[in-house]
Design an enzyme around this catalytic site. Structure first.
Site, mmCIF file in Angstrom:
data_model
loop_
_atom_site.group_PDB
_atom_site.id
_atom_site.type_symbol
_atom_site.label_atom_id
_atom_site.label_comp_id
_atom_site.label_asym_id
_atom_site.label_seq_id
_atom_site.Cartn_x
_atom_site.Cartn_y
_atom_site.Cartn_z
ATOM 1 N N TYR A 1 11.425 2.838 -0.603
ATOM 2 C CA TYR A 1 10.753 1.535 -0.493
ATOM 3 C C TYR A 1 9.478 1.512 -1.356
ATOM 4 O O TYR A 1 9.249 0.591 -2.133
ATOM 5 C CB TYR A 1 10.400 1.266 0.979
ATOM 6 C CG TYR A 1 9.501 0.079 1.184
ATOM 7 C CD1 TYR A 1 10.034 -1.202 1.249
ATOM 8 C CD2 TYR A 1 8.115 0.229 1.298
ATOM 9 C CE1 TYR A 1 9.197 -2.303 1.426
ATOM 10 C CE2 TYR A 1 7.281 -0.856 1.469
ATOM 11 C CZ TYR A 1 7.827 -2.124 1.533
ATOM 12 O OH TYR A 1 7.001 -3.204 1.693
ATOM 13 N N SER B 1 0.831 -1.211 0.000
ATOM 14 C CA SER B 1 0.000 0.000 0.000
ATOM 15 C C SER B 1 0.866 1.261 0.000
ATOM 16 O O SER B 1 0.358 2.354 -0.260
ATOM 17 C CB SER B 1 -0.888 -0.001 1.231
ATOM 18 O OG SER B 1 -0.081 -0.054 2.387
ATOM 19 N N VAL C 1 4.922 -1.917 13.571
ATOM 20 C CA VAL C 1 4.712 -1.308 14.885
ATOM 21 C C VAL C 1 4.051 -2.264 15.894
ATOM 22 O O VAL C 1 4.390 -2.247 17.073
ATOM 23 C CB VAL C 1 3.934 0.030 14.733
ATOM 24 C CG1 VAL C 1 2.502 -0.189 14.255
ATOM 25 C CG2 VAL C 1 3.950 0.816 16.019
HETATM 26 C C1 UD1 Z 1 4.380 -1.191 6.754
HETATM 27 C C2 UD1 Z 1 5.402 -2.264 6.419
HETATM 28 C C3 UD1 Z 1 5.766 -2.219 4.956
HETATM 29 C C4 UD1 Z 1 4.482 -2.324 4.156
HETATM 30 C C5 UD1 Z 1 3.531 -1.203 4.557
HETATM 31 C C6 UD1 Z 1 2.191 -1.338 3.863
HETATM 32 C C7 UD1 Z 1 6.865 -3.015 8.201
HETATM 33 C C8 UD1 Z 1 8.159 -2.806 8.906
HETATM 34 N N1 UD1 Z 1 6.591 -2.115 7.247
HETATM 35 O O1 UD1 Z 1 4.950 0.133 6.625
HETATM 36 O O2 UD1 Z 1 6.632 -3.289 4.635
HETATM 37 O O3 UD1 Z 1 4.741 -2.284 2.788
HETATM 38 O O4 UD1 Z 1 3.259 -1.295 5.941
HETATM 39 O O5 UD1 Z 1 1.658 -2.597 4.054
HETATM 40 O O6 UD1 Z 1 6.138 -3.951 8.471
HETATM 41 N N2 UD1 Z 1 5.556 3.691 14.566
HETATM 42 C C9 UD1 Z 1 5.648 4.226 15.838
HETATM 43 N N3 UD1 Z 1 6.541 3.675 16.714
HETATM 44 C C10 UD1 Z 1 7.353 2.623 16.368
HETATM 45 C C11 UD1 Z 1 7.247 2.073 15.055
HETATM 46 C C12 UD1 Z 1 6.337 2.661 14.183
HETATM 47 O O7 UD1 Z 1 4.957 5.184 16.192
HETATM 48 O O8 UD1 Z 1 8.131 2.169 17.220
HETATM 49 C C13 UD1 Z 1 4.579 4.289 13.622
HETATM 50 C C14 UD1 Z 1 5.185 4.732 12.304
HETATM 51 O O9 UD1 Z 1 5.750 6.021 12.387
HETATM 52 C C15 UD1 Z 1 3.951 4.676 11.399
HETATM 53 C C16 UD1 Z 1 3.116 3.516 11.976
HETATM 54 O O10 UD1 Z 1 3.610 3.305 13.289
HETATM 55 O O11 UD1 Z 1 3.212 5.864 11.462
HETATM 56 C C17 UD1 Z 1 3.272 2.250 11.192
HETATM 57 O O12 UD1 Z 1 4.655 2.024 10.979
HETATM 58 P P1 UD1 Z 1 5.229 0.602 10.503
HETATM 59 O O13 UD1 Z 1 4.637 -0.476 11.314
HETATM 60 O O14 UD1 Z 1 6.715 0.725 10.436
HETATM 61 O O15 UD1 Z 1 4.590 0.410 9.046
HETATM 62 P P2 UD1 Z 1 4.572 1.268 7.697
HETATM 63 O O16 UD1 Z 1 5.657 2.271 7.638
HETATM 64 O O17 UD1 Z 1 3.167 1.741 7.537
#
Ligand code: UD1
Length: 323
Positions: A148, A125, A191
């Protein structure tokens, strides 16, 4: 329909690849797993390795000659190996491109030369970017932000091109924030995997930004089901479609529910700066997958999280006993 098929799974030792491998073996398929073990872990394949229909090769999708050789007599390919992290792609854009774009091209060309009958690709997405239209649907303009997202868009376009030009039966599934069992807990993981580990250890959580960002968290079992439906569908040839729960939730709301369900007390939520390259809202329209594949998500973020929590608690308590 997958029974007796010879199936090549890239990223087989990873989070999604290993769950898929188990499901395919259960359906009576023969599975050849391929993984360079960067993110993947052999312990994810413990069940698969007990099955005589499973073979594993350690290898990289950048190794074209190896792929060409291993994909001989393969019927179906599920291409799940990837450079998966948005923030890491900002640190290492060239490596991300080599794995996600050149690696995918290697898979496609090996599939073409070996007359593979079907290839299912894990797209993302993230290719939609931060467009204001919600839910995000397949006819929308693609506007990826991170390297990415750009790499995923390019690889997906190669999939469609190979369908148009060489008649290869390709299907790309645009995943929305997949989570669930076997997702690794590392700073570059999704996350939910990071937060579940911290909650169970009684540690505080760090949200990047104000926590109002939202995601359409999709439980891994639904994603595996989407992959199997895509492999079996004739209508899905050359198509690209969303695979999501179809129900967004803000990070603030989800975090609150996660802490409540865990039963842990005293966990604080801290806020840090917005993560570079982050998308604000992500929510998938799954009408097309429903129409073509009959896909429906059985879980949302909360019901998926409940199941994941039980799984994680069991693993966590057996690991604690080992220590
Ligand atoms: C994720 C996937 C990616 C995929 C996309 C769409 C992972 C690592 N990434 O990206 O491969 O293509 O969904 O399906 O699975 N956040 C926090 N604290 C943290 C970690 C993250 O607040 O410790 C926030 C991030 O800033 C973000 C949200 O959580 O706003 C989701 O982040 P993350 O789980 O890394 O996923 P995406 O970047 O959306």
């Amino acid at each position: 329909m997958l029974e007796g098929k010879r199936i090549f799974v890239t990223g087989a030792a990873g989070f999604i690849g290993s769950n898929l491998t188990d499901a395919l073996l259960e359906k009576g398929a023969e599975v050849i797993g391929y993984d360079n073990l960067w993110n993947g872990r052999m312990e994810n394949l413990e069940l698969a390795q007990q099955n005589r229909n499973f073979t594993f090769y350690k290898g990289d999708v950048r190794d074209y000659d190896r792929l060409l050789h291993l994909m001989k007599d393969v019927d179906i390919v599920f291409h799940k190996a990837a450079f998966t992290s948005v923030p890491q792609s900002i640190i290492m854009p060239q490596l991300c491109n080599e794995v996600n774009v050149s690696g995918t091209l290697n898979i496609l060309n090996s599939a073409r030369i070996n007359d593979v009958e079907k290839i299912v690709y894990a797209s993302s997405s993230s290719i939609y970017g931060d467009t204001p239209t919600l839910p995000k649907h397949e006819k929308m303009h693609m506007d990826p932000i991170s390297p990415y997202g750009v790499a995923k868009q390019a690889a997906e376009s190669y999939m469609t091109s190979y369908h148009r030009v060489y008649g290869l039966n390709t299907t790309s599934l645009r995943y929305f924030n997949v989570f669930g069992q076997r997702q690794k807990d590392s700073p570059y993981s999704g996350v939910i995997a990071i937060f579940i580990a911290r909650i169970l250890e009684g540690k505080n959580l760090l949200i990047f930004g104000d926590g109002n960002q939202s995601r359409d968290f999709t439980y891994v079992k639904d994603v595996i089901n989407g992959n199997i439906l895509a492999a079996e569908s004739k209508e899905a040839a050359g198509k690209v479609m969303n695979i999501a729960a179809g129900k967004p939730i803000s990070l603030n709301e989800l975090t609150k529910i996660m802490i409540e369900l865990s039963g842990k007390k005293g966990i604080e939520i801290q806020h840090g700066p917005i993560r570079t390259g982050d998308i604000l809202h992500s929510y998938g329209d799954i009408t097309l997958a429903k129409k073509i594949l009959g896909f429906e998500a059985k879980y949302d973020a909360v019901s998926g999280f409940k199941e994941y929590l039980n799984y994680y608690k069991n693993i966590y308590s057996s690991k604690s006993k080992e220590r």
